[in-house]
Structure formats: structure tokens, C-alpha cells
Scaffold this active site. Structure first.
Site, PDB file in Angstrom:
ATOM      1  N   SER A 153      43.711  39.244  29.670  1.00 24.07           N
ATOM      2  CA  SER A 153      44.951  38.877  28.986  1.00 24.07           C
ATOM      3  C   SER A 153      44.541  38.069  27.761  1.00 24.07           C
ATOM      4  O   SER A 153      43.409  37.567  27.695  1.00 24.07           O
ATOM      5  CB  SER A 153      45.784  38.023  29.941  1.00 24.07           C
ATOM      6  OG  SER A 153      46.792  37.335  29.248  1.00 24.07           O
ATOM      7  N   TYR A 166      47.407  31.200  35.831  1.00 23.52           N
ATOM      8  CA  TYR A 166      47.176  32.592  35.414  1.00 23.52           C
ATOM      9  C   TYR A 166      46.014  32.652  34.417  1.00 23.52           C
ATOM     10  O   TYR A 166      45.108  33.479  34.563  1.00 23.52           O
ATOM     11  CB  TYR A 166      48.458  33.137  34.799  1.00 23.52           C
ATOM     12  CG  TYR A 166      48.377  34.543  34.248  1.00 23.52           C
ATOM     13  CD1 TYR A 166      48.475  35.650  35.099  1.00 23.52           C
ATOM     14  CD2 TYR A 166      48.229  34.782  32.889  1.00 23.52           C
ATOM     15  CE1 TYR A 166      48.424  36.952  34.595  1.00 23.52           C
ATOM     16  CE2 TYR A 166      48.181  36.071  32.374  1.00 23.52           C
ATOM     17  CZ  TYR A 166      48.284  37.142  33.232  1.00 23.52           C
ATOM     18  OH  TYR A 166      48.235  38.429  32.728  1.00 23.52           O
TER      19      TYR A 166
HETATM   20  P1  NAP Z   1      53.384  44.288  36.990  1.00 23.50           P
HETATM   21  O1  NAP Z   1      54.374  45.185  36.367  1.00 23.50           O
HETATM   22  O2  NAP Z   1      53.828  43.022  37.634  1.00 23.50           O
HETATM   23  O3  NAP Z   1      52.561  45.140  38.057  1.00 23.50           O
HETATM   24  C1  NAP Z   1      51.584  44.523  38.839  1.00 23.50           C
HETATM   25  C2  NAP Z   1      51.082  45.484  39.881  1.00 23.50           C
HETATM   26  O4  NAP Z   1      50.180  44.757  40.734  1.00 23.50           O
HETATM   27  C3  NAP Z   1      52.177  46.044  40.761  1.00 23.50           C
HETATM   28  O5  NAP Z   1      51.924  47.403  41.035  1.00 23.50           O
HETATM   29  C4  NAP Z   1      52.068  45.207  42.027  1.00 23.50           C
HETATM   30  O6  NAP Z   1      52.467  45.885  43.201  1.00 23.50           O
HETATM   31  C5  NAP Z   1      50.565  44.967  42.079  1.00 23.50           C
HETATM   32  N1  NAP Z   1      50.296  43.819  42.931  1.00 23.50           N
HETATM   33  C6  NAP Z   1      50.730  42.534  42.773  1.00 23.50           C
HETATM   34  N2  NAP Z   1      50.363  41.791  43.826  1.00 23.50           N
HETATM   35  C7  NAP Z   1      49.679  42.610  44.670  1.00 23.50           C
HETATM   36  C8  NAP Z   1      49.068  42.444  45.927  1.00 23.50           C
HETATM   37  N3  NAP Z   1      49.107  41.271  46.573  1.00 23.50           N
HETATM   38  N4  NAP Z   1      48.469  43.497  46.514  1.00 23.50           N
HETATM   39  C9  NAP Z   1      48.452  44.697  45.909  1.00 23.50           C
HETATM   40  N5  NAP Z   1      49.013  44.946  44.698  1.00 23.50           N
HETATM   41  C10 NAP Z   1      49.642  43.911  44.106  1.00 23.50           C
HETATM   42  O7  NAP Z   1      52.268  43.844  35.958  1.00 23.50           O
HETATM   43  P2  NAP Z   1      51.756  44.544  34.599  1.00 23.50           P
HETATM   44  O8  NAP Z   1      52.437  43.908  33.477  1.00 23.50           O
HETATM   45  O9  NAP Z   1      51.744  46.011  34.751  1.00 23.50           O
HETATM   46  O10 NAP Z   1      50.260  43.984  34.577  1.00 23.50           O
HETATM   47  C11 NAP Z   1      49.129  44.779  34.862  1.00 23.50           C
HETATM   48  C12 NAP Z   1      47.900  43.977  34.466  1.00 23.50           C
HETATM   49  O11 NAP Z   1      47.926  43.717  33.060  1.00 23.50           O
HETATM   50  C13 NAP Z   1      47.789  42.607  35.131  1.00 23.50           C
HETATM   51  O12 NAP Z   1      46.437  42.355  35.412  1.00 23.50           O
HETATM   52  C14 NAP Z   1      48.306  41.660  34.076  1.00 23.50           C
HETATM   53  O13 NAP Z   1      47.786  40.367  34.250  1.00 23.50           O
HETATM   54  C15 NAP Z   1      47.789  42.320  32.819  1.00 23.50           C
HETATM   55  N6  NAP Z   1      48.513  41.958  31.589  1.00 23.50           N
HETATM   56  C16 NAP Z   1      49.791  42.386  31.385  1.00 23.50           C
HETATM   57  C17 NAP Z   1      50.429  42.087  30.185  1.00 23.50           C
HETATM   58  C18 NAP Z   1      51.840  42.549  29.896  1.00 23.50           C
HETATM   59  O14 NAP Z   1      52.362  42.222  28.822  1.00 23.50           O
HETATM   60  N7  NAP Z   1      52.494  43.293  30.780  1.00 23.50           N
HETATM   61  C19 NAP Z   1      49.761  41.344  29.213  1.00 23.50           C
HETATM   62  C20 NAP Z   1      48.466  40.922  29.446  1.00 23.50           C
HETATM   63  C21 NAP Z   1      47.856  41.263  30.637  1.00 23.50           C
HETATM   64  P3  NAP Z   1      53.942  45.649  43.781  1.00 23.50           P
HETATM   65  O15 NAP Z   1      54.875  46.116  42.716  1.00 23.50           O
HETATM   66  O16 NAP Z   1      53.932  46.486  45.005  1.00 23.50           O
HETATM   67  O17 NAP Z   1      54.044  44.171  44.051  1.00 23.50           O
END
Ligand code: NAP
Length: 245
Positions: A153, A166
Site C-alpha cells: 500500500s 495497517y
Molecule cells: P477488500 O475488498 O476488503 O477484499 C479483501 C479480501 O480479503 C476479501 O476477499 C476478504 O474476504 C479477504 N479476507 C479478509 N480477511 C480474511 C481472512 N481472515 N481470511 C481469508 N480472507 C480474508 O480489499 P481490497 O481493497 O480488494 O484489497 C486487496 C489488497 O489490496 C489488500 O492487501 C489491501 O491492503 C490492498 N490495497 C488496497 C487498496 C484499495 O484502494 N482498495 C489500496 C492499497 C492497498 P471476505 O470478503 O470473505 O472477508
């Protein structure tokens, strides 16, 4: 990186595991990898979400995926070892691993960090990644070439006020990437991190509730960098911090 054009068959005959494949960026990555020929192992917590991704991939006629329901919060080292054995038996080797699942925890002043919250964040974002990587590296070593990708991130590269637990977890992730990249230099396994940048997902909406999501890129729009890191065009890339946007 948004301009990278992946060949249609870039990931043909590759087996790639994606964590958090049921939602957000992980879901888009799983579908994009399958679209480019990979057999995708969908790991995640909510089985219904994984099944929905499975259906999308199957209905599109891409290679049949596999589902691994696993809660990274509660899984023990033995769960990962058993899973790695099953993957080896079924596929022989693993060509790619995208560590994508993460939780945000609570944003706020450092002094307000609650120990139960930071422990949950570290368990999912860091400890689970250590256990999963340890279990799967021997299976990745059996691949002709393998790509290990950690998700970082902006706050994993430059700390920022109020992003405490985080941000700390993402710095640990970057540290793990660098340690492994150095350790596996010159081997068949390359190790890099990706920062997706602001992307329209549930996590982003939780972090920025007042933001208009339509101003952000969708997860499907940032897949070029993910495909690049998983495919042979990045074969010489190791220990790098890649930006998807
Ligand atoms: P998201 O929409 O919240 O999705 C997160 C995923 O992780 C979901 O499929 C969730 O499954 C799974 N997860 C969470 N806790 C879990 C657990 N205990 N066991 C198994 N699976 C679990 O997040 P996202 O935005 O797509 O983020 C994806 C990655 O990108 C992350 O590493 C995040 O830190 C990084 N990131 C995102 C952004 C952004 O702007 N979106 C920016 C920088 C970095 P469930 O739905 O079943 O809980």
C-alpha cells in the site's frame, strides 16, 4: 504499468493461488489470471463469494478453478502444510502466489491502538502470509519459474499519521518481500510487491467513507501490473516495489 498489454495466453498452463479471491482486487485478479489461461486456486474466507467467482470463471469458459475456504485469522501452520500437500498432489507445482487478502483494522491515533485489533491485523496481513509462504515455497520451487507477489500500500512505503496498525503491517509485508527476494535471488522464484493504489473496493470505502467511489479506478482497470508480475515478461524482476497505477 497501466499500459502493459498481456498476451492472451500469458498464463496458459500455470497454476496460481490468490488469497482474498472472493472480493475486491483479489476477485478481479483471479478472473484476469483465469482469462489469460491460468488455473486459479481461489482462497478466501466467505465461501459464497468464492463460489460466485468460480461461477464467473466457469461460465466464461476459462480453466476450471479450485476453491480453498480458509480463514486466515484462525488457520494454524498445519492447515497451510496440509493445503500445500493437496496442491502438490493435485497440480504438481505452483507457478504463482498472490498474497492479496488483508484487513484494514482501525484507523486512528497511535495512542488509541487496541492490542486485540492490532493482533488481528498482524495475524491476517503478516503472520498468515509467513505461514502460507513457508508452506508453499517448496511447491513453488518445483515450478519451472514461479512468481511470489505481496500486496502493499502507499502507507507500506511511507508511513502516514493515523494509519498505525495497517501501515505497520504493510511495512512488515515489504520487509518480508525484500528478505525473500534476497534469499531466493538467482533461483526460479522471483519475489516482488505491488501497490494497487486507490481502488474502488469495500476496503477503500471503509477507509474513505466520504469519497465518491466513482472517482476511483475499478479493480478490473488495474490488472495490467498483476498480469505483468505473474507472467514471463517479469522473469528478471526481483525485489521490486511495483505500482499498479
Ligand atoms: P477488500 O475488498 O476488503 O477484499 C479483501 C479480501 O480479503 C476479501 O476477499 C476478504 O474476504 C479477504 N479476507 C479478509 N480477511 C480474511 C481472512 N481472515 N481470511 C481469508 N480472507 C480474508 O480489499 P481490497 O481493497 O480488494 O484489497 C486487496 C489488497 O489490496 C489488500 O492487501 C489491501 O491492503 C490492498 N490495497 C488496497 C487498496 C484499495 O484502494 N482498495 C489500496 C492499497 C492497498 P471476505 O470478503 O470473505 O472477508
Amino acid at each position: 504499468m497501466l499500459e502493459y498489454q498481456a498476451a492472451k495466453d500469458l498464463l496458459m498452463n500455470k497454476t496460481i493461488l490468490v488469497t482474498g479471491a472472493g472480493d475486491g482486487i483479489g476477485r478481479a485478479a483471479a478472473v484476469a489470471f483465469a482469462q489469460h489461461g491460468a488455473t486459479v486456486i481461489l482462497l478466501g474466507k466467505t465461501v459464497k463469494k468464492l463460489e460466485a467467482v468460480y461461477d464467473v470463471i466457469e461460465q466464461a469458459g476459462y480453466p476450471k478453478p479450485a476453491i480453498v475456504p480458509l480463514d486466515l485469522q484462525g488457520a494454524t501452520e498445519q492447515h497451510y502444510i496440509d493445503m500445500a500437500e493437496t496442491i502438490e498432489q493435485q497440480f504438481g507445482h505452483l507457478d504463482g502466489l498472490l498474497h492479496n487478502a488483508s484487513i484494514l483494522g482501525v484507523l486512528g491515533p497511535f495512542q488509541h491502538i487496541a492490542m486485540d485489533s492490532v493482533q488481528k491485523v498482524m495475524q491476517v496481513n503478516v503472520i498468515a502470509e509467513i505461514m502460507l509462504t513457508k508452506a508453499l515455497l517448496p511447491v513453488m520451487k518445483k515450478a519451472p519459474l514461479a512468481s511470489l507477489v505481496f500486496t502493499s500500500s502507499s502507507v507500506g512505503r511511507q508511513g502516514k499519521a493515523f494509519w498505525g496498525e495497517y501501515a505497520i503491517s504493510k511495512f512488515a509485508t515489504e520487509g518480508m518481500m525484500q528478505t525473500l527476494a534476497h534469499e531466493y535471488e538467482g533461483s526460479n522464484v522471483r519475489v516482488n510487491s505491488i501497490n494497487p493504489g486507490a481502488t474502488r473496493t469495500g476496503m477503500r470505502a471503509n477507509a474513505y467513507p466520504a469519497e465518491n467511489p466513482q472517482t476511483l479506478k475499478a479493480a478490473e482497470d488495474i490488472m495490467a501490473a498483476y498480469l505483468y508480475l505473474m507472467g514471463h515478461d517479469s522473469v528478471a524482476v526481483n525485489g521490486q516495489q511495483i505500482n499498479a497505477q
